[in-house]
Design a protein around this motif. Structure first.
Motif, PDB file in Angstrom:
ATOM      1  N   GLU A   1       0.815  -1.212   0.000  1.00 31.26           N
ATOM      2  CA  GLU A   1       0.000   0.000   0.000  1.00 31.26           C
ATOM      3  C   GLU A   1       0.856   1.274   0.000  1.00 31.26           C
ATOM      4  OE1 GLU A   1      -3.101   0.027  -0.556  1.00 31.26           O
ATOM      5  OE2 GLU A   1      -3.460  -2.120  -0.345  1.00 31.26           O
ATOM      6  N   LEU A   2       1.940   1.274   0.760  1.00 25.18           N
ATOM      7  CA  LEU A   2       2.763   2.481   0.818  1.00 25.18           C
ATOM      8  C   LEU A   2       3.544   2.698  -0.471  1.00 25.18           C
ATOM      9  CD1 LEU A   2       4.053   2.300   4.506  1.00 25.18           C
ATOM     10  CD2 LEU A   2       2.353   3.868   3.567  1.00 25.18           C
ATOM     11  N   ASP A   3       3.920   1.611  -1.156  1.00 21.21           N
ATOM     12  CA  ASP A   3       4.604   1.759  -2.440  1.00 21.21           C
ATOM     13  C   ASP A   3       3.723   2.451  -3.474  1.00 21.21           C
ATOM     14  OD1 ASP A   3       7.109   0.798  -1.897  1.00 21.21           O
ATOM     15  OD2 ASP A   3       6.660  -1.270  -2.437  1.00 21.21           O
ATOM     16  N   ALA A   4       2.416   2.377  -3.281  1.00 21.32           N
ATOM     17  CA  ALA A   4       1.490   2.986  -4.241  1.00 21.32           C
ATOM     18  C   ALA A   4       1.257   4.468  -3.973  1.00 21.32           C
ATOM     19  CB  ALA A   4       0.152   2.243  -4.201  1.00 21.32           C
ATOM     20  N   VAL A   5       1.811   4.994  -2.862  1.00 21.73           N
ATOM     21  CA  VAL A   5       1.650   6.409  -2.522  1.00 21.73           C
ATOM     22  C   VAL A   5       2.915   7.144  -2.961  1.00 21.73           C
ATOM     23  CG1 VAL A   5       1.246   8.070  -0.671  1.00 21.73           C
ATOM     24  CG2 VAL A   5       0.189   5.806  -0.563  1.00 21.73           C
ATOM     25  N   SER A   6       2.805   7.986  -3.960  1.00 16.19           N
ATOM     26  CA  SER A   6       3.993   8.604  -4.576  1.00 16.19           C
ATOM     27  C   SER A   6       4.740   9.525  -3.620  1.00 16.19           C
ATOM     28  CB  SER A   6       3.575   9.381  -5.825  1.00 16.19           C
ATOM     29  OG  SER A   6       2.647  10.402  -5.483  1.00 16.19           O
ATOM     30  N   SER A   7       4.061  10.047  -2.597  1.00 16.37           N
ATOM     31  CA  SER A   7       4.728  10.974  -1.673  1.00 16.37           C
ATOM     32  C   SER A   7       5.582  10.260  -0.630  1.00 16.37           C
ATOM     33  CB  SER A   7       3.688  11.842  -0.962  1.00 16.37           C
ATOM     34  OG  SER A   7       2.824  11.046  -0.170  1.00 16.37           O
TER      35      SER A   7
ATOM     36  N   SER B   1       3.893  -2.830  21.020  1.00 15.04           N
ATOM     37  CA  SER B   1       3.141  -2.504  19.824  1.00 15.04           C
ATOM     38  C   SER B   1       4.125  -2.260  18.695  1.00 15.04           C
ATOM     39  CB  SER B   1       2.279  -1.251  20.057  1.00 15.04           C
ATOM     40  OG  SER B   1       3.095  -0.150  20.443  1.00 15.04           O
ATOM     41  N   TRP B   2       3.616  -2.102  17.465  1.00 14.58           N
ATOM     42  CA  TRP B   2       4.462  -1.773  16.331  1.00 14.58           C
ATOM     43  C   TRP B   2       4.539  -0.259  16.183  1.00 14.58           C
ATOM     44  CZ3 TRP B   2       7.380  -5.505  14.845  1.00 14.58           C
ATOM     45  CH2 TRP B   2       6.922  -6.825  14.816  1.00 14.58           C
ATOM     46  N   MET B   3       5.698   0.226  15.814  1.00 14.82           N
ATOM     47  CA  MET B   3       5.875   1.641  15.507  1.00 14.82           C
ATOM     48  C   MET B   3       6.377   1.753  14.074  1.00 14.82           C
ATOM     49  SD  MET B   3       5.784   4.862  16.528  1.00 14.82           S
ATOM     50  CE  MET B   3       5.983   5.028  18.308  1.00 14.82           C
ATOM     51  N   LEU B   4       5.649   2.490  13.258  1.00 14.52           N
ATOM     52  CA  LEU B   4       5.992   2.676  11.858  1.00 14.52           C
ATOM     53  C   LEU B   4       6.365   4.135  11.630  1.00 14.52           C
ATOM     54  CD1 LEU B   4       5.953   1.451   8.902  1.00 14.52           C
ATOM     55  CD2 LEU B   4       3.635   2.384   8.733  1.00 14.52           C
ATOM     56  N   GLY B   5       7.570   4.346  11.130  1.00 14.22           N
ATOM     57  CA  GLY B   5       7.992   5.692  10.766  1.00 14.22           C
ATOM     58  C   GLY B   5       7.942   5.859   9.259  1.00 14.22           C
ATOM     59  N   VAL B   6       7.339   6.951   8.787  1.00 16.69           N
ATOM     60  CA  VAL B   6       7.151   7.165   7.355  1.00 16.69           C
ATOM     61  C   VAL B   6       7.786   8.489   6.946  1.00 16.69           C
ATOM     62  CG1 VAL B   6       5.493   7.317   5.462  1.00 16.69           C
ATOM     63  CG2 VAL B   6       4.978   5.880   7.456  1.00 16.69           C
ATOM     64  N   ASP B   7       8.678   8.413   5.965  1.00 16.22           N
ATOM     65  CA  ASP B   7       9.284   9.614   5.370  1.00 16.22           C
ATOM     66  C   ASP B   7       8.457   9.976   4.141  1.00 16.22           C
ATOM     67  OD1 ASP B   7      10.881  11.612   4.450  1.00 16.22           O
ATOM     68  OD2 ASP B   7      12.627  10.372   4.031  1.00 16.22           O
TER      69      ASP B   7
ATOM     70  N   ASP C   1      -3.033  10.825   3.102  1.00 16.74           N
ATOM     71  CA  ASP C   1      -2.821   9.783   2.088  1.00 16.74           C
ATOM     72  C   ASP C   1      -2.073   8.599   2.681  1.00 16.74           C
ATOM     73  OD1 ASP C   1      -4.042  11.424   0.239  1.00 16.74           O
ATOM     74  OD2 ASP C   1      -2.161  12.232  -0.541  1.00 16.74           O
ATOM     75  N   VAL C   2      -1.092   8.892   3.527  1.00 15.59           N
ATOM     76  CA  VAL C   2      -0.328   7.824   4.191  1.00 15.59           C
ATOM     77  C   VAL C   2      -1.238   7.054   5.142  1.00 15.59           C
ATOM     78  CG1 VAL C   2       1.612   7.341   5.725  1.00 15.59           C
ATOM     79  CG2 VAL C   2       1.803   9.142   4.001  1.00 15.59           C
ATOM     80  N   ARG C   3      -2.015   7.793   5.906  1.00 15.87           N
ATOM     81  CA  ARG C   3      -2.932   7.185   6.871  1.00 15.87           C
ATOM     82  C   ARG C   3      -3.925   6.254   6.183  1.00 15.87           C
ATOM     83  NH1 ARG C   3      -7.879   8.860   8.980  1.00 15.87           N
ATOM     84  NH2 ARG C   3      -8.259   8.337  11.170  1.00 15.87           N
ATOM     85  N   ALA C   4      -4.450   6.687   5.042  1.00 14.66           N
ATOM     86  CA  ALA C   4      -5.406   5.858   4.302  1.00 14.66           C
ATOM     87  C   ALA C   4      -4.735   4.580   3.789  1.00 14.66           C
ATOM     88  CB  ALA C   4      -5.989   6.649   3.144  1.00 14.66           C
ATOM     89  N   ALA C   5      -3.493   4.695   3.331  1.00 11.02           N
ATOM     90  CA  ALA C   5      -2.769   3.515   2.842  1.00 11.02           C
ATOM     91  C   ALA C   5      -2.529   2.521   3.972  1.00 11.02           C
ATOM     92  CB  ALA C   5      -1.438   3.940   2.218  1.00 11.02           C
ATOM     93  N   ILE C   6      -2.180   3.023   5.146  1.00  9.36           N
ATOM     94  CA  ILE C   6      -1.970   2.142   6.299  1.00  9.36           C
ATOM     95  C   ILE C   6      -3.273   1.442   6.660  1.00  9.36           C
ATOM     96  CG2 ILE C   6      -1.383   2.074   8.752  1.00  9.36           C
ATOM     97  CD1 ILE C   6       0.510   4.458   8.207  1.00  9.36           C
ATOM     98  N   GLY C   7      -4.378   2.182   6.617  1.00 12.21           N
ATOM     99  CA  GLY C   7      -5.678   1.586   6.910  1.00 12.21           C
ATOM    100  C   GLY C   7      -6.019   0.446   5.966  1.00 12.21           C
ATOM    101  N   ARG C   8      -5.701   0.621   4.672  1.00 10.48           N
ATOM    102  CA  ARG C   8      -5.959  -0.454   3.703  1.00 10.48           C
ATOM    103  C   ARG C   8      -5.075  -1.665   3.989  1.00 10.48           C
ATOM    104  NH1 ARG C   8      -5.987   4.116   0.284  1.00 10.48           N
ATOM    105  NH2 ARG C   8      -3.845   3.692  -0.418  1.00 10.48           N
ATOM    106  N   ALA C   9      -3.848  -1.410   4.443  1.00  8.99           N
ATOM    107  CA  ALA C   9      -2.923  -2.512   4.704  1.00  8.99           C
ATOM    108  C   ALA C   9      -3.333  -3.346   5.909  1.00  8.99           C
ATOM    109  CB  ALA C   9      -1.509  -1.955   4.922  1.00  8.99           C
ATOM    110  N   LEU C  10      -4.030  -2.745   6.852  1.00  3.78           N
ATOM    111  CA  LEU C  10      -4.334  -3.425   8.107  1.00  3.78           C
ATOM    112  C   LEU C  10      -5.647  -4.192   8.091  1.00  3.78           C
ATOM    113  CD1 LEU C  10      -3.116  -0.819  10.738  1.00  3.78           C
ATOM    114  CD2 LEU C  10      -1.852  -2.636   9.589  1.00  3.78           C
ATOM    115  N   VAL C  11      -6.268  -4.298   6.927  1.00  5.11           N
ATOM    116  CA  VAL C  11      -7.486  -5.102   6.804  1.00  5.11           C
ATOM    117  C   VAL C  11      -7.132  -6.566   7.040  1.00  5.11           C
ATOM    118  CG1 VAL C  11      -9.272  -5.888   5.223  1.00  5.11           C
ATOM    119  CG2 VAL C  11      -8.616  -3.484   5.243  1.00  5.11           C
ATOM    120  N   GLY C  12      -7.963  -7.245   7.837  1.00  8.27           N
ATOM    121  CA  GLY C  12      -7.666  -8.644   8.157  1.00  8.27           C
ATOM    122  C   GLY C  12      -6.947  -8.742   9.493  1.00  8.27           C
ATOM    123  N   ASP C  13      -6.140  -9.774   9.639  1.00  7.46           N
ATOM    124  CA  ASP C  13      -5.497 -10.055  10.931  1.00  7.46           C
ATOM    125  C   ASP C  13      -3.980  -9.949  10.835  1.00  7.46           C
ATOM    126  OD1 ASP C  13      -5.492 -10.730  13.644  1.00  7.46           O
ATOM    127  OD2 ASP C  13      -5.216 -12.862  13.207  1.00  7.46           O
TER     128      ASP C  13
END
Length: 258
Positions: free
Chosen positions: A169-175, A193-199, A206-218
């Motif tokens: 999902e993050l690879d699809a976000v050009s920013s 917990s997991w900590m994700l740092g995004v440059d 846009d980043v938040r939405a991509a993370i949300g799509r990635a976390l669908v499921g378990d």
């Protein structure tokens, strides 16, 4: 066989099978009547002929703990019968409301219906989210009022499914120029917990939405995930040493291949 005894148990069963029903269950649970096991210390509970019990003077009632590995959790139940089935010793079952219970112990982990066919664990972070009115499965934006002590580390086991989902999902976000994942231990919380740092150089939404799509499921396997934009802080510098999530740092590759 788990036969539902009330509406909240029917919602629990539905939520266990249908992820889309989980936010609605969490919202309903907060204001539902739940039940606690209270154990006497200092004297026995004396049953009366009318079915009521007498608590001798000087006797204190305490909450027993449920145990998961080395962690102690506060148990609560969707019906008195679930409480009685779990605790066989001398006790009483008392009604409560989930919101009030969570509010009294906001930093504690909980377990609903331990040893039952249908139940749920709640981490302290989940409890705080629910008390703040956040019930959706997608990512939530939380602003802290005071600095938190966070210790970051590398996991012993690599979360391949989580990495793959975030990377896709993050690879699809050009920013997004890069992203890194580490385990985080927060002061006062027993579970990591997991900590994700995004440059990135675009909109955080846009980043938040991509993370949300990635976390669908378990893919999180019961853990929480926090994400933050990287800056010049020491926390960001440490996060850059974590597990790389995106395929590459796009800005670097663009300079190479122009």
């Amino acid at each position: 066989m788990f036969e539902p005894e009330n509406d909240i148990e029917r919602m629990l069963m539905l939520a266990s099978a249908e992820p889309a029903e989980r936010p609605g269950f969490a919202r309903a649970l907060m204001d539902a009547e739940v039940f606690l096991v209270l154990v006497p210390k200092g004297g026995p509970i004396v049953p009366g002929p009318d079915g009521n019990v007498t608590i001798p003077e000087g006797t204190k009632l305490t909450l027993p703990s449920a145990v998961r590995g080395e962690e102690k959790l506060i148990p609560f139940f969707t019906a008195p019968s679930r409480a009685r089935a779990w605790f066989r010793g001398d006790h009483i079952v008392a009604p409560d409301r989930t919101r009030d219970l969570f509010g009294r112990y906001p930093d504690a982990p909980f377990v609903l219906n331990p040893d039952s066919d249908y139940g749920k664990h709640f981490t302290p972070q989940e409890v705080k989210f629910m008390l703040a009115g956040h019930f959706e499965d997608g990512p939530q934006t939380i602003t802290t009022k005071a600095p938190e002590q966070v210790l970051l580390g590398h996991p012993k086991e690599i979360p391949d499914a989580l990495i793959a989902a975030l990377g896709r999902e993050l690879d699809a976000v050009s920013s997004v120029r890069g992203a890194w994942l580490m385990l985080a231990s927060r002061a006062g919380e027993s579970e990591q917990s997991w900590m994700l740092g995004v440059d990135h150089d675009g909109a955080w939404e846009d980043v938040r939405a991509a993370i949300g799509r990635a976390l669908v499921g378990d893919v999180l396997k019961g853990r929480m995930l926090d994400a933050m934009p990287l800056d010049s802080s020491s926390l960001s510098s440490t996060l850059r040493t974590g597990i790389p999530i995106t395929a590459s740092e796009r800005g670097f590759l663009k300079k190479l291949f122009r």
